[in-house]
Design an enzyme around this catalytic site. Structure first.
Site, PDB file in Angstrom:
ATOM      1  N   SER A   6      13.210  -7.341  -5.022  1.00  0.00           N
ATOM      2  CA  SER A   6      13.747  -7.352  -6.236  1.00  0.00           C
ATOM      3  C   SER A   6      13.051  -6.537  -7.616  1.00  0.00           C
ATOM      4  O   SER A   6      12.590  -5.517  -7.244  1.00  0.00           O
ATOM      5  CB  SER A   6      14.322  -8.690  -6.875  1.00  0.00           C
ATOM      6  OG  SER A   6      15.373  -8.718  -7.800  1.00  0.00           O
TER       7      SER A   6
ATOM      8  N   ASP B 189      23.818  -4.412  -2.286  1.00  0.00           N
ATOM      9  CA  ASP B 189      23.052  -5.180  -2.817  1.00  0.00           C
ATOM     10  C   ASP B 189      23.580  -6.211  -3.823  1.00  0.00           C
ATOM     11  O   ASP B 189      24.121  -5.654  -4.813  1.00  0.00           O
ATOM     12  CB  ASP B 189      21.695  -4.607  -3.586  1.00  0.00           C
ATOM     13  CG  ASP B 189      20.634  -5.805  -4.058  1.00  0.00           C
ATOM     14  OD1 ASP B 189      19.607  -6.085  -3.318  1.00  0.00           O
ATOM     15  OD2 ASP B 189      20.778  -6.135  -5.351  1.00  0.00           O
TER      16      ASP B 189
ATOM     17  N   HIS C 235      20.648  -9.648  -0.827  1.00  0.00           N
ATOM     18  CA  HIS C 235      19.506  -9.336  -1.753  1.00  0.00           C
ATOM     19  C   HIS C 235      18.008  -9.919  -1.391  1.00  0.00           C
ATOM     20  O   HIS C 235      17.949 -11.165  -1.312  1.00  0.00           O
ATOM     21  CB  HIS C 235      19.884 -10.006  -3.023  1.00  0.00           C
ATOM     22  CG  HIS C 235      18.650  -9.425  -4.364  1.00  0.00           C
ATOM     23  ND1 HIS C 235      18.846  -8.050  -4.854  1.00  0.00           N
ATOM     24  CD2 HIS C 235      17.965 -10.087  -5.239  1.00  0.00           C
ATOM     25  CE1 HIS C 235      17.995  -8.039  -5.576  1.00  0.00           C
ATOM     26  NE2 HIS C 235      17.483  -9.123  -5.894  1.00  0.00           N
TER      27      HIS C 235
END
Length: 395
Positions: free
Chosen positions: A177, A273, A341
């Site tokens: 991330s 995502d 994610h």
């Protein structure tokens, strides 16, 4: 009775002599290490606390190999949001769990992480709010915030070098991330600290954030511009990139930064995502009446028009990666169609019997094949909903 007492005594003795790494329910828990010398560099979390990482030592053939993983957790782009963040684990080591679970790419189990299980594995805690890239300070006499992500990165590296990193034979810088974005920003710098003959590569997981949204009003670009200005990030962006673009802040986006990275790079991302879908491509500001709420919770509830719009997100990502896909001889890719994610730190998505696959390869297979040069690995999944291996939709 005597044998039972002997067994109990043996168990107690083993517990008393147990190492600092604790195993519970087959989970590997690793203790936090504060960077005690960080203050010499002025490296502080948002609230002024010391930065930290978790290190689990390598063994056997992996004793001289290193994997560093940037923790993720979003960003803050104004004083108020950063002040709020400084009171949480995202802005202060004072509020962080002192023990972290190492799983997926951080696992020490050969059956769960076949290529990297015996490496030295490090999780770098995230407490600056700018993907480890800022260098500034805010002090109005009442509130004080340290925007020192760049110095945090440097302090961690300098702390690890004498612990064996300076002798690394193989190394991989990874992140998830906002930590995956940090990989793009620090990949070549990581290489500069290591021996010239070391095999150094970088892996970004769910860090390929696009400058795109359904309203075409550059929501995330504006957010990043505020972040870059507040936290003093621009000075730490790639100079070749900032000199080539009219808006230097665009170099915070991987789609622009990646062309200047010289170190071999692997891009792991979902074409849909979840974070990008929910907060960047269809941000709440673009959907005040909540027309996307049901779709965000369950892709099966999306209307045909919404699915078509989401296919546009996938097309935009693949277009941004096209040159990398076609011309990078040392690069790797795994772009699947799961609504997920961060897929490298979770065991069920990294390497398990029912892990997501593209062309019958798990993510661990693809990354390992790429890192060790076993075969060219640039895997792109078919468009949603064709992939039946995605068991973790919206997960």
């Amino acid at each position: 009775m005597i044998s039972r007492m002997k067994m109990l005594f043996t168990t107690l003795l083993l517990l008393m002599c147990a190492p600092k790494h604790i195993y519970s329910d087959s989970r590997l828990l690793v203790n936090m290490t504060l960077v005690r010398n960080a203050s010499l560099l002025g490296a502080y979390c948002l609230d002024g606390s010391l930065p930290a990482y978790h290190l689990h030592r390598g063994f056997g053939a992996g004793v001289h190999n290193w994997l560093l993983q940037f923790e993720g957790g979003g960003w803050c782009n104004d004083v108020n949001s950063c002040l709020d963040r400084a009171k949480t684990r995202r802005g202060s080591t004072r509020y962080m769990n002192k023990w972290e679970v190492f799983s997926g790419i951080l696992s020490n189990n050969a059956s769960l992480n076949p290529d990297f299980y015996n490496w030295n594995r490090v999780k770098i805690r995230y407490c600056d709010g700018a993907s480890f890239a800022g260098d500034a300070k805010f002090d109005n006499g009442t509130s004080l915030l340290y925007f020192r992500g760049q110095r945090i990165w440097q302090s961690v590296i300098l702390d690890l070098l004498p612990k064996g990193l300076r002798y690394a034979k193989k190394a991989l810088l990874s992140g998830c991330s906002a930590g995956g974005l940090a990989v793009f920003l620090h990949c070549d710098n990581f290489t500069s600290y290591l021996p010239n003959n070391a095999s150094v590569k970088c892996l970004s997981d769910a860090g390929f954030f696009l400058d795109a949204d359904i309203m075409l009003n550059h929501t995330i670009r504006t957010f990043y511009e505020d972040l870059i200005s507040l936290q003093g990030v621009e000075q730490n962006l790639d100079k070749n990139c900032t000199m080539s673009l009219y808006y230097p802040a665009q170099c915070f986006f991987p789609q622009h930064a990646m062309r200047y990275i010289r170190t071999p790079l692997f891009v792991l991302n979902s074409a849909y995502d979840v974070y990008q879908f929910h907060h960047i491509f269809v941000p709440p500001s673009a959907d005040p009446h909540g027309h996307w709420n049901r779709c965000k919770l369950n892709p099966a509830a999306c209307t045909p028009l919404q699915i078509d719009i989401l296919q546009g997100l996938r097309r935009e990502m693949l277009a941004a990666l096209y040159i990398f896909y076609e011309y990078s001889r040392r690069g790797g890719m795994f772009i699947n169609s799961c609504f997920a994610h961060c897929q490298s730190e979770s065991q069920d998505t990294w390497y398990a019997a029912d892990s997501p696959r593209v062309h019958n390869k798990t993510i661990a297979d693809a990354v390992g094949d790429w890192y060790f040069g076993r075969r060219v690995t640039k895997e792109i999944d078919c468009a949603y909903p064709c992939d039946r291996t995605c068991h973790n939709l919206i997960g």
